[in-house]
Design a protein around this motif. Structure first.
Motif, PDB file in Angstrom:
ATOM      1  N   ASP A 164      22.973  20.803  39.505  1.00  0.00           N
ATOM      2  CA  ASP A 164      22.343  20.021  40.569  1.00  0.00           C
ATOM      3  C   ASP A 164      21.010  20.663  40.960  1.00  0.00           C
ATOM      4  O   ASP A 164      20.979  21.616  41.731  1.00  0.00           O
ATOM      5  N   GLU A 165      19.923  20.154  40.401  1.00  0.00           N
ATOM      6  CA  GLU A 165      18.583  20.675  40.696  1.00  0.00           C
ATOM      7  C   GLU A 165      18.590  22.200  40.763  1.00  0.00           C
ATOM      8  O   GLU A 165      18.259  22.792  41.791  1.00  0.00           O
ATOM      9  N   PRO A 166      18.963  22.847  39.667  1.00  0.00           N
ATOM     10  CA  PRO A 166      19.189  24.293  39.710  1.00  0.00           C
ATOM     11  C   PRO A 166      17.943  25.134  39.944  1.00  0.00           C
ATOM     12  O   PRO A 166      18.047  26.320  40.219  1.00  0.00           O
ATOM     13  N   THR A 167      16.751  24.506  39.858  1.00  0.00           N
ATOM     14  CA  THR A 167      15.530  25.307  40.085  1.00  0.00           C
ATOM     15  C   THR A 167      14.823  24.940  41.381  1.00  0.00           C
ATOM     16  O   THR A 167      13.786  25.506  41.696  1.00  0.00           O
ATOM     17  N   SER A 168      15.390  24.006  42.162  1.00  0.00           N
ATOM     18  CA  SER A 168      14.615  23.496  43.306  1.00  0.00           C
ATOM     19  C   SER A 168      14.466  24.522  44.433  1.00  0.00           C
ATOM     20  O   SER A 168      13.556  24.425  45.239  1.00  0.00           O
ATOM     21  N   SER A 169      15.359  25.527  44.494  1.00  0.00           N
ATOM     22  CA  SER A 169      15.243  26.530  45.568  1.00  0.00           C
ATOM     23  C   SER A 169      14.474  27.775  45.123  1.00  0.00           C
ATOM     24  O   SER A 169      14.422  28.759  45.844  1.00  0.00           O
ATOM     25  N   LEU A 170      13.910  27.735  43.918  1.00  0.00           N
ATOM     26  CA  LEU A 170      13.287  28.940  43.360  1.00  0.00           C
ATOM     27  C   LEU A 170      11.781  28.939  43.523  1.00  0.00           C
ATOM     28  O   LEU A 170      11.131  27.900  43.486  1.00  0.00           O
ATOM     29  N   ASP A 171      11.213  30.146  43.661  1.00  0.00           N
ATOM     30  CA  ASP A 171       9.756  30.289  43.607  1.00  0.00           C
ATOM     31  C   ASP A 171       9.308  29.884  42.206  1.00  0.00           C
ATOM     32  O   ASP A 171      10.006  30.165  41.218  1.00  0.00           O
ATOM     33  N   PRO A 172       8.118  29.285  42.100  1.00  0.00           N
ATOM     34  CA  PRO A 172       7.666  28.782  40.797  1.00  0.00           C
ATOM     35  C   PRO A 172       7.751  29.799  39.657  1.00  0.00           C
ATOM     36  O   PRO A 172       8.142  29.443  38.542  1.00  0.00           O
ATOM     37  N   GLU A 173       7.452  31.072  39.941  1.00  0.00           N
ATOM     38  CA  GLU A 173       7.451  32.040  38.827  1.00  0.00           C
ATOM     39  C   GLU A 173       8.862  32.396  38.350  1.00  0.00           C
ATOM     40  O   GLU A 173       9.035  33.020  37.310  1.00  0.00           O
ATOM     41  N   LEU A 174       9.885  32.010  39.109  1.00  0.00           N
ATOM     42  CA  LEU A 174      11.263  32.314  38.699  1.00  0.00           C
ATOM     43  C   LEU A 174      11.921  31.141  37.964  1.00  0.00           C
ATOM     44  O   LEU A 174      13.002  31.271  37.410  1.00  0.00           O
ATOM     45  N   VAL A 175      11.242  29.993  37.989  1.00  0.00           N
ATOM     46  CA  VAL A 175      11.839  28.788  37.403  1.00  0.00           C
ATOM     47  C   VAL A 175      12.084  28.974  35.900  1.00  0.00           C
ATOM     48  O   VAL A 175      13.151  28.650  35.382  1.00  0.00           O
ATOM     49  N   ALA A 176      11.101  29.554  35.206  1.00  0.00           N
ATOM     50  CA  ALA A 176      11.177  29.644  33.736  1.00  0.00           C
ATOM     51  C   ALA A 176      12.410  30.413  33.271  1.00  0.00           C
ATOM     52  O   ALA A 176      13.065  30.021  32.302  1.00  0.00           O
ATOM     53  N   GLU A 177      12.755  31.516  33.982  1.00  0.00           N
ATOM     54  CA  GLU A 177      13.890  32.332  33.518  1.00  0.00           C
ATOM     55  C   GLU A 177      15.205  31.556  33.633  1.00  0.00           C
ATOM     56  O   GLU A 177      16.098  31.700  32.787  1.00  0.00           O
ATOM     57  N   VAL A 178      15.312  30.721  34.662  1.00  0.00           N
ATOM     58  CA  VAL A 178      16.535  29.933  34.837  1.00  0.00           C
ATOM     59  C   VAL A 178      16.578  28.785  33.821  1.00  0.00           C
ATOM     60  O   VAL A 178      17.615  28.503  33.225  1.00  0.00           O
ATOM     61  N   LEU A 179      15.431  28.147  33.598  1.00  0.00           N
ATOM     62  CA  LEU A 179      15.384  27.065  32.611  1.00  0.00           C
ATOM     63  C   LEU A 179      15.749  27.585  31.223  1.00  0.00           C
ATOM     64  O   LEU A 179      16.427  26.908  30.451  1.00  0.00           O
ATOM     65  N   LYS A 180      15.329  28.792  30.918  1.00  0.00           N
ATOM     66  CA  LYS A 180      15.652  29.399  29.607  1.00  0.00           C
ATOM     67  C   LYS A 180      17.172  29.521  29.449  1.00  0.00           C
ATOM     68  O   LYS A 180      17.745  29.216  28.394  1.00  0.00           O
ATOM     69  N   VAL A 181      17.845  29.963  30.501  1.00  0.00           N
ATOM     70  CA  VAL A 181      19.304  30.119  30.450  1.00  0.00           C
ATOM     71  C   VAL A 181      19.991  28.754  30.302  1.00  0.00           C
ATOM     72  O   VAL A 181      20.932  28.601  29.526  1.00  0.00           O
ATOM     73  N   ILE A 182      19.483  27.759  31.038  1.00  0.00           N
ATOM     74  CA  ILE A 182      20.069  26.408  30.928  1.00  0.00           C
ATOM     75  C   ILE A 182      19.868  25.867  29.511  1.00  0.00           C
ATOM     76  O   ILE A 182      20.759  25.237  28.936  1.00  0.00           O
ATOM     77  N   GLN A 183      18.694  26.140  28.949  1.00  0.00           N
ATOM     78  CA  GLN A 183      18.409  25.730  27.568  1.00  0.00           C
ATOM     79  C   GLN A 183      19.453  26.330  26.610  1.00  0.00           C
ATOM     80  O   GLN A 183      19.977  25.655  25.726  1.00  0.00           O
ATOM     81  N   ASP A 184      19.767  27.618  26.827  1.00  0.00           N
ATOM     82  CA  ASP A 184      20.768  28.288  25.975  1.00  0.00           C
ATOM     83  C   ASP A 184      22.139  27.630  26.131  1.00  0.00           C
ATOM     84  O   ASP A 184      22.863  27.440  25.155  1.00  0.00           O
ATOM     85  N   VAL A 185      22.494  27.311  27.384  1.00  0.00           N
ATOM     86  CA  VAL A 185      23.790  26.656  27.647  1.00  0.00           C
ATOM     87  C   VAL A 185      23.843  25.316  26.908  1.00  0.00           C
ATOM     88  O   VAL A 185      24.811  25.008  26.206  1.00  0.00           O
ATOM     89  N   ALA A 186      22.770  24.527  27.037  1.00  0.00           N
ATOM     90  CA  ALA A 186      22.743  23.196  26.420  1.00  0.00           C
ATOM     91  C   ALA A 186      22.796  23.298  24.900  1.00  0.00           C
ATOM     92  O   ALA A 186      23.478  22.514  24.243  1.00  0.00           O
ATOM     93  N   SER A 187      22.101  24.291  24.334  1.00  0.00           N
ATOM     94  CA  SER A 187      22.094  24.365  22.871  1.00  0.00           C
ATOM     95  C   SER A 187      23.380  24.972  22.324  1.00  0.00           C
ATOM     96  O   SER A 187      23.615  24.953  21.120  1.00  0.00           O
ATOM     97  N   SER A 188      24.254  25.465  23.219  1.00  0.00           N
ATOM     98  CA  SER A 188      25.540  25.991  22.738  1.00  0.00           C
ATOM     99  C   SER A 188      26.505  24.850  22.387  1.00  0.00           C
ATOM    100  O   SER A 188      27.598  25.078  21.889  1.00  0.00           O
ATOM    101  N   GLY A 189      26.119  23.611  22.703  1.00  0.00           N
ATOM    102  CA  GLY A 189      26.964  22.458  22.333  1.00  0.00           C
ATOM    103  C   GLY A 189      27.825  21.948  23.470  1.00  0.00           C
ATOM    104  O   GLY A 189      28.520  20.946  23.331  1.00  0.00           O
ATOM    105  N   ILE A 190      27.771  22.618  24.626  1.00  0.00           N
ATOM    106  CA  ILE A 190      28.580  22.160  25.764  1.00  0.00           C
ATOM    107  C   ILE A 190      27.937  20.904  26.362  1.00  0.00           C
ATOM    108  O   ILE A 190      26.720  20.756  26.353  1.00  0.00           O
TER     109      ILE A 190
END
Length: 246
Positions: A164-190
């Motif tokens: 649920d909008e997992p980056t909306s509470s983050l400072d802009p410079e922290l968004v990329a690190e969280v998006l990277k992790v979500i990308q990994d989760v999505a590419s794991s096939g889940i």
């Protein structure tokens, strides 16, 4: 795998969901986009019954439920197979990072401390937090808190991840690190359902985009169909306004 039919939800006179139909196949990564206040987060919360729809049905593989007559067993089964990552991190402030990830494994899944620790260590390594096992939430950045939340959700080995909008509470410079992790989760096939305002990310990560407007699914298609050939003026306007803001 997951099918929502004619989901309606109102608070008093305010109709939030107007009869949403959504089906998700195993392994789909579906981003839900749309203007604020159009029911995106509410729809996500209907899946694991954090909010109660007024009417409609849900089918999750062999589990079926009509929201008009609630089945506690079905709700429990669905909750056991889904995990949600919230905007506001939702980690326990009095527990270390490691304890936060172990907690649902021990309390809900009744795993031994040893097994829970093993799984938690694996998931924390995947999100790059092996050096923070004994840190408390007050010692972490927003990005680290959100990565703890993702590790905790993944540790229970869900069939479906709800973001649920997992980056909306983050400072802009922290968004990329969280998006990277979500990308990994999505590419794991889940299977993933993601409510997001990060349009470029949604385009890159998803095999389907769902556009919600006024409590309905107003468009549903591949990223190319939604972003490059918007099917309605309303969708085109929304994408233009998002593009201007970011």
């Amino acid at each position: 795998m997951l099918e929502l039919k004619n989901i309606k939800l109102s608070y008093g006179n305010t109709q939030v969901l107007n009869g949403v139909d959504l089906s998700v196949k195993r392994g789909d990564v579906v981003s839900i986009i749309g203007p604020s206040g159009t029911g995106k987060t509410t729809l996500l919360k209907c899946i694991n019954y954090l909010v109660k729809p007024t009417s409609g049905t849900i089918a999750f593989d062999t589990i079926r439920m009509d929201y008009a007559k609630v089945d506690k067993g079905a709700i429990q089964s669905i909750r056991c197979r889904t995990a949600m990552v919230f905007q506001q991190f939702n980690v326990f402030k009095n527990m270390t990072v490691l304890q936060n990830v172990m907690d649902p494994l021990v309390v809900v899944q009744r795993k031994s401390e040893q097994e829970a620790r093993q799984i938690a260590l694996q998931e924390l390594e995947k999100v790059g937090l092996s050096a923070k096992l004994d840190s408390y939430p007050s010692q972490l950045s927003g990005g680290q808190l959100q990565r703890t939340g993702i590790a905790r959700a993944m540790a229970v080995r869900p069939d479906v991840m709800l973001f649920d909008e997992p980056t909306s509470s983050l400072d802009p410079e922290l968004v990329a690190e969280v998006l990277k992790v979500i990308q990994d989760v999505a590419s794991s096939g889940i299977t993933c359902l993601l409510v997001t305002h990060e349009m470029q990310f949604a385009k890159n990560i998803s095999n389907r985009i769902v556009f919600m407007d006024q409590g309905l699914v107003a468009a549903d298609g591949s990223p190319a169909e939604i972003f490059e050939k918007p099917s309605s003026l309303r969708l085109a306007q929304f994408l233009k306004s998002e593009h201007t803001q970011h």
